[in-house]
Design a protein around this motif. Structure first.
Motif, PDB file in Angstrom:
ATOM      1  N   ILE A 180       0.847  -1.203   0.000  1.00  0.00           N
ATOM      2  CA  ILE A 180       0.000   0.000   0.000  1.00  0.00           C
ATOM      3  C   ILE A 180       0.876   1.244   0.000  1.00  0.00           C
ATOM      4  O   ILE A 180       0.640   2.182  -0.760  1.00  0.00           O
ATOM      5  CB  ILE A 180      -0.953   0.009   1.221  1.00  0.00           C
ATOM      6  CG1 ILE A 180      -2.010  -1.083   1.077  1.00  0.00           C
ATOM      7  CG2 ILE A 180      -1.626   1.378   1.366  1.00  0.00           C
ATOM      8  CD1 ILE A 180      -2.934  -1.204   2.275  1.00  0.00           C
ATOM      9  N   LEU A 181       1.906   1.254   0.847  1.00  0.00           N
ATOM     10  CA  LEU A 181       2.789   2.428   0.924  1.00  0.00           C
ATOM     11  C   LEU A 181       3.527   2.668  -0.386  1.00  0.00           C
ATOM     12  O   LEU A 181       3.741   3.814  -0.772  1.00  0.00           O
ATOM     13  CB  LEU A 181       3.781   2.285   2.074  1.00  0.00           C
ATOM     14  CG  LEU A 181       3.196   2.335   3.482  1.00  0.00           C
ATOM     15  CD1 LEU A 181       4.296   2.198   4.517  1.00  0.00           C
ATOM     16  CD2 LEU A 181       2.394   3.606   3.705  1.00  0.00           C
ATOM     17  N   ASN A 230       2.384   2.075  -3.304  1.00  0.00           N
ATOM     18  CA  ASN A 230       1.411   2.634  -4.250  1.00  0.00           C
ATOM     19  C   ASN A 230       1.011   4.063  -3.901  1.00  0.00           C
ATOM     20  O   ASN A 230       0.844   4.892  -4.782  1.00  0.00           O
ATOM     21  CB  ASN A 230       0.164   1.751  -4.315  1.00  0.00           C
ATOM     22  CG  ASN A 230       0.441   0.406  -4.948  1.00  0.00           C
ATOM     23  OD1 ASN A 230       1.365   0.258  -5.744  1.00  0.00           O
ATOM     24  ND2 ASN A 230      -0.338  -0.588  -4.578  1.00  0.00           N
ATOM     25  N   LYS A 231       0.826   4.365  -2.626  1.00  0.00           N
ATOM     26  CA  LYS A 231       0.334   5.689  -2.230  1.00  0.00           C
ATOM     27  C   LYS A 231       1.440   6.654  -1.851  1.00  0.00           C
ATOM     28  O   LYS A 231       1.224   7.847  -1.783  1.00  0.00           O
ATOM     29  CB  LYS A 231      -0.677   5.573  -1.092  1.00  0.00           C
ATOM     30  CG  LYS A 231      -0.073   5.335   0.280  1.00  0.00           C
ATOM     31  CD  LYS A 231      -1.099   5.398   1.391  1.00  0.00           C
ATOM     32  CE  LYS A 231      -1.156   6.748   1.986  1.00  0.00           C
ATOM     33  NZ  LYS A 231      -1.955   6.925   3.155  1.00  0.00           N
ATOM     34  N   SER A 241       4.967   7.381   0.910  1.00  0.00           N
ATOM     35  CA  SER A 241       5.248   7.261   2.340  1.00  0.00           C
ATOM     36  C   SER A 241       5.209   8.607   3.058  1.00  0.00           C
ATOM     37  O   SER A 241       5.610   8.700   4.214  1.00  0.00           O
ATOM     38  CB  SER A 241       6.611   6.596   2.544  1.00  0.00           C
ATOM     39  OG  SER A 241       7.619   7.367   1.919  1.00  0.00           O
ATOM     40  N   HIS A 290      -6.887   5.578  11.078  1.00  0.00           N
ATOM     41  CA  HIS A 290      -5.527   5.838  10.603  1.00  0.00           C
ATOM     42  C   HIS A 290      -4.536   5.064  11.461  1.00  0.00           C
ATOM     43  O   HIS A 290      -4.671   5.060  12.679  1.00  0.00           O
ATOM     44  CB  HIS A 290      -5.197   7.337  10.697  1.00  0.00           C
ATOM     45  CG  HIS A 290      -6.151   8.187   9.925  1.00  0.00           C
ATOM     46  ND1 HIS A 290      -7.343   8.633  10.459  1.00  0.00           N
ATOM     47  CD2 HIS A 290      -6.097   8.637   8.654  1.00  0.00           C
ATOM     48  CE1 HIS A 290      -7.979   9.342   9.536  1.00  0.00           C
ATOM     49  NE2 HIS A 290      -7.255   9.361   8.436  1.00  0.00           N
ATOM     50  N   VAL A 300      -1.392   4.573   7.058  1.00  0.00           N
ATOM     51  CA  VAL A 300      -2.407   3.904   6.255  1.00  0.00           C
ATOM     52  C   VAL A 300      -3.771   4.266   6.819  1.00  0.00           C
ATOM     53  O   VAL A 300      -3.985   4.212   8.027  1.00  0.00           O
ATOM     54  CB  VAL A 300      -2.190   2.372   6.286  1.00  0.00           C
ATOM     55  CG1 VAL A 300      -3.272   1.658   5.513  1.00  0.00           C
ATOM     56  CG2 VAL A 300      -0.823   2.006   5.726  1.00  0.00           C
ATOM     57  N   SER A 301      -4.675   4.639   5.943  1.00  0.00           N
ATOM     58  CA  SER A 301      -6.038   4.969   6.363  1.00  0.00           C
ATOM     59  C   SER A 301      -6.960   3.796   6.051  1.00  0.00           C
ATOM     60  O   SER A 301      -6.625   2.915   5.253  1.00  0.00           O
ATOM     61  CB  SER A 301      -6.530   6.221   5.637  1.00  0.00           C
ATOM     62  OG  SER A 301      -6.780   5.921   4.273  1.00  0.00           O
ATOM     63  N   ASP A 336      -7.399   3.470   2.426  1.00  0.00           N
ATOM     64  CA  ASP A 336      -6.324   2.739   1.743  1.00  0.00           C
ATOM     65  C   ASP A 336      -6.553   1.238   1.828  1.00  0.00           C
ATOM     66  O   ASP A 336      -6.344   0.495   0.864  1.00  0.00           O
ATOM     67  CB  ASP A 336      -4.958   3.061   2.363  1.00  0.00           C
ATOM     68  CG  ASP A 336      -4.570   4.516   2.261  1.00  0.00           C
ATOM     69  OD1 ASP A 336      -4.922   5.177   1.257  1.00  0.00           O
ATOM     70  OD2 ASP A 336      -3.893   5.004   3.196  1.00  0.00           O
ATOM     71  N   LYS A 360      -9.495   0.260  -0.405  1.00  0.00           N
ATOM     72  CA  LYS A 360      -9.053   0.318  -1.808  1.00  0.00           C
ATOM     73  C   LYS A 360      -8.236  -0.915  -2.168  1.00  0.00           C
ATOM     74  O   LYS A 360      -8.421  -1.498  -3.240  1.00  0.00           O
ATOM     75  CB  LYS A 360      -8.236   1.586  -2.043  1.00  0.00           C
ATOM     76  CG  LYS A 360      -7.752   1.736  -3.466  1.00  0.00           C
ATOM     77  CD  LYS A 360      -6.940   3.004  -3.632  1.00  0.00           C
ATOM     78  CE  LYS A 360      -6.364   3.073  -5.034  1.00  0.00           C
ATOM     79  NZ  LYS A 360      -5.421   4.178  -5.193  1.00  0.00           N
ATOM     80  N   SER A 361      -7.348  -1.344  -1.283  1.00  0.00           N
ATOM     81  CA  SER A 361      -6.526  -2.526  -1.567  1.00  0.00           C
ATOM     82  C   SER A 361      -7.399  -3.778  -1.652  1.00  0.00           C
ATOM     83  O   SER A 361      -7.150  -4.654  -2.486  1.00  0.00           O
ATOM     84  CB  SER A 361      -5.425  -2.700  -0.520  1.00  0.00           C
ATOM     85  OG  SER A 361      -5.938  -3.162   0.705  1.00  0.00           O
TER      86      SER A 361
END
Length: 142
Positions: free
Chosen positions: A6-7, A9-10, A12, A103, A116-117, A120, A123-124
């Protein structure tokens, strides 16, 4: 899927504020960055606490508008649950849902490396389902 995915993709980037920042300054940062929570940190690497929009609203209700000029340290959560990049997203989803966290800071080797929220995480999960669906459709059309 791992939290580190996730990190990647979004990104850090983590918005932080020092504990002595006023709640008014915190609100400006939340609005400016269009986010719902920030990590409270003196150096951007260690975690002193976390504070969210929800914390502000509750303290406004309890203490009134005077809280806006008080330091963030007065309203932050100081016992912060964290996750690591190698932790499983499914486990994080369960924790965030049952503990009602929106969060979660991500820490590696004692340093803040991301946040990470719940958005997120959702979405994953959707991306995983779409990939699985595409694989099944492909399999059926062979």
């Amino acid at each position: 899927m791992l939290i580190g995915t996730i990190l990647r993709n979004k990104g850090s980037n983590v918005t932080t504020v020092p504990p002595e920042a006023s709640v008014r300054e915190l609100l400006a940062k939340l609005a400016e960055d269009n986010i719902g929570a920030v990590v409270v940190s003196t150096d951007g690497a260690t975690i002193t606490g976390i504070v969210s929009e929800r914390d502000v609203v509750r303290r406004l209700h309890d203490r009134g508008a005077a809280i806006l000029d008080r330091p963030v340290s007065e309203i932050m959560t100081s016992e912060v649950r964290t996750a690591g990049p190698s932790d499983n997203v499914e486990e994080l989803r369960k924790t965030m849902t049952t503990q009602r966290f929106r969060h979660m800071p991500v820490v590696e080797d004692g340093r803040l490396v991301g946040i990470v929220s719940i958005g997120d995480v959702v979405k994953s999960a959707i991306e995983e389902l779409e990939t699985e669906k595409a694989s099944l459709v492909d399999y059926l059309h062979r």
